[in-house]
Design an enzyme around this catalytic site. Structure first.
Site, PDB file in Angstrom:
ATOM      1  N   GLY A  71       0.902  -1.242   0.177  1.00  0.00           N
ATOM      2  CA  GLY A  71       0.048   0.411   0.252  1.00  0.00           C
ATOM      3  C   GLY A  71       0.693   1.518   0.062  1.00  0.00           C
ATOM      4  CB  THR A  72       3.900   2.421   1.418  1.00  0.00           C
ATOM      5  OG1 THR A  72       2.771   2.169   3.310  1.00  0.00           O
ATOM      6  CG2 THR A  72       4.513   3.622   2.301  1.00  0.00           C
ATOM      7  CG  ASN A 151      -6.040   3.231   8.674  1.00  0.00           C
ATOM      8  OD1 ASN A 151      -7.137   4.225   8.352  1.00  0.00           O
ATOM      9  ND2 ASN A 151      -5.075   3.263   8.715  1.00  0.00           N
ATOM     10  CD  GLN A 179      -7.899  -1.437   6.722  1.00  0.00           C
ATOM     11  OE1 GLN A 179      -8.520  -1.837   7.038  1.00  0.00           O
ATOM     12  NE2 GLN A 179      -6.404  -1.291   6.770  1.00  0.00           N
ATOM     13  CG  HIS A 201      -0.427  -6.933   4.917  1.00  0.00           C
ATOM     14  ND1 HIS A 201      -0.660  -6.343   5.998  1.00  0.00           N
ATOM     15  CD2 HIS A 201      -0.213  -5.613   4.325  1.00  0.00           C
ATOM     16  CE1 HIS A 201      -0.438  -5.414   6.181  1.00  0.00           C
ATOM     17  NE2 HIS A 201      -0.226  -5.187   5.126  1.00  0.00           N
ATOM     18  CB  THR A 237      13.529  -9.356  -9.940  1.00  0.00           C
ATOM     19  OG1 THR A 237      14.757  -9.088  -9.979  1.00  0.00           O
ATOM     20  CG2 THR A 237      13.343 -10.603 -10.081  1.00  0.00           C
ATOM     21  CB  CYS A 325       1.305   2.507   9.869  1.00  0.00           C
ATOM     22  SG  CYS A 325       0.850   1.882   8.764  1.00  0.00           S
TER      23      CYS A 325
END
Length: 402
Positions: A71-72, A151, A179, A201, A237, A325
């Site tokens: 996400g970041t 969130n 979310q 995740h 990669t 976070c």
């Protein structure tokens, strides 16, 4: 002791099917997708199949899906990439005061590089007002970024109206849907979304993988340079096991979403109703109806959220206060302050986010011990029994983004 996980907005367990598939691409099918030999061709094919599955989850085309580390990175690429590619057109960005820090800190960075940012306030349910958005638009506005669902408090924003307004004004619209993906049905075409961020995740794939949807024709430039992977937009990669897992998780989400949501909503509504009934001096944070299926966020007056979490943890229950976070920081949540909660009340917030692995039994255990913990903590509070109530503060004075 029982161990119960109620922090699915922070991260979810990896689905067993997803994990098994990932293992295969770590051990047997390990080729570099850029290699021309059969090992490389095998993984290239798997990456492209995953792209199709992720695209299908949000009704995009595979060519509009770019894999990221989560996400970041997706938020950074969307905001910086669009800002720098369109700066000849304008330098104004509109977002909200309740975004994730991946958006807020990226906006602060852009402000240091010649862009101006408007941070829209929200109402007491953490909802933006369309009127405020319309009034914020100038002839310099190039991008609107509003999160799909919050969130912390779970409020779902009026995405369709925002998308329509942006389209009418010829402004790009990005949504941080980290979310929402896997929990809300999303059709990027119908909602007029130009860019959308997701993270694996949060819907039973692994950490360290995500995707950015970029509508065909959006003018954007890369922020990471190298070997021209992901059609020259994201060098590095490919994380093949992660990507393959993300594809599988998207496929499962697409298949089971309706059934999963109905189940989780049932549990959530029971938690909300019971807390409201059994515990005095509580406030439900977020929109009463337009909220994520698994999100419960309450403020408990006269209590520190931190001590509530520790007491729950001692009973085997994992929950959170504010977002993951920042859970190491003792500042009250910027989201709750923007909604007008006073510091003391914001400090006493508890976020419980349910997932498909939670059971009726888990809920009953939690609802049995929570009132006892609250009662115990309140009996130790010097404020309990005084006349304090839920008075709104001026959100602008307490929100550090104004």
């Amino acid at each position: 002791m029982k161990r119960i996980y109620f922090d699915h907005s922070a991260t979810t367990p990896v689905d067993r099917e997803v994990a098994e598939l990932m293992l295969e691409y770590m051990t047997d099918k390990f080729g570099n997708p850029s290699s021309v030999h059969s090992f490389g061709r095998e993984t290239r094919k798997a990456v492209e199949e995953a792209r199709e599955k992720v695209a299908a989850l949000i009704n995009a085309t595979p060519k509009e899906i770019f894999f990221t580390s989560g996400g970041t990175e997706g938020d950074n690429l969307a905001l910086k990439g669009v800002a720098f590619a369109n700066r000849k057109k304008g330098n104004h960005i509109i977002t909200t005061a309740i975004e994730h820090h991946a958006i807020l800190h990226t906006c602060e960075y852009l402000e240091k590089h010649g862009f101006t940012v408007t941070y829209l306030p929200v109402d007491e349910n953490a909802m933006i007002r369309m009127e405020d958005l319309k009034n914020a638009i100038t002839d310099q506005t190039i991008l609107i970024s509003v999160m799909f669902a919050n969130n912390e408090v779970g409020t779902i924003q009026p995405i369709k109206e925002i998308g329509q307004l942006a389209k009418d004004k010829g402004i790009y619209f990005h949504t941080d849907a980290v979310q929402a993906v896997g929990s809300c049905p999303i059709d990027v075409k119908e909602l007029n979304i130009d860019l959308l961020t997701m993270a694996g995740h949060k819907f039973y794939a692994s950490k360290g993988v995500g995707a950015l949807y970029i509508r065909r024709g959006v003018k954007i430039e890369e922020i990471q340079h190298g070997g021209g992977h992901e059609r020259n937009l994201r060098a590095g990669t490919e994380n093949v096991p992660g990507i393959v897992g993300l594809g599988k998780a998207a496929e499962i989400a697409n298949r089971d979403m309706e059934k999963k949501n109905a189940y989780i909503k049932g549990l959530r509504d029971k938690v909300i109703a019971t807390i409201m009934e059994k515990i005095p001096h509580v406030k439900l944070n977020g929109h009463p109806d337009l909220r994520l299926p698994g999100n419960v966020n309450f403020s408990f007056l006269y209590i520190e959220g931190e001590s509530l979490l520790l007491n729950l943890d001692m009973k085997g229950i994992a929950a959170s206060s504010g977002s993951a976070c920042t859970s190491g920081s003792l500042d009250p949540s910027h989201v709750l302050l923007a909604m007008g909660l006073v510091h003391e009340v914001a400090h006493g917030s508890l976020r419980v986010t349910l997932g498909r692995g939670n059971t009726e039994e888990d809920i009953n255990y939690f609802l049995e011990i929570l009132p006892e913990i609250v009662e115990k903590l309140r009996s130790m509070s010097p404020l309990y029994g005084s006349a304090a109530e839920f008075k709104p503060s001026n959100p602008c004075s307490s929100c550090h983004h104004h």
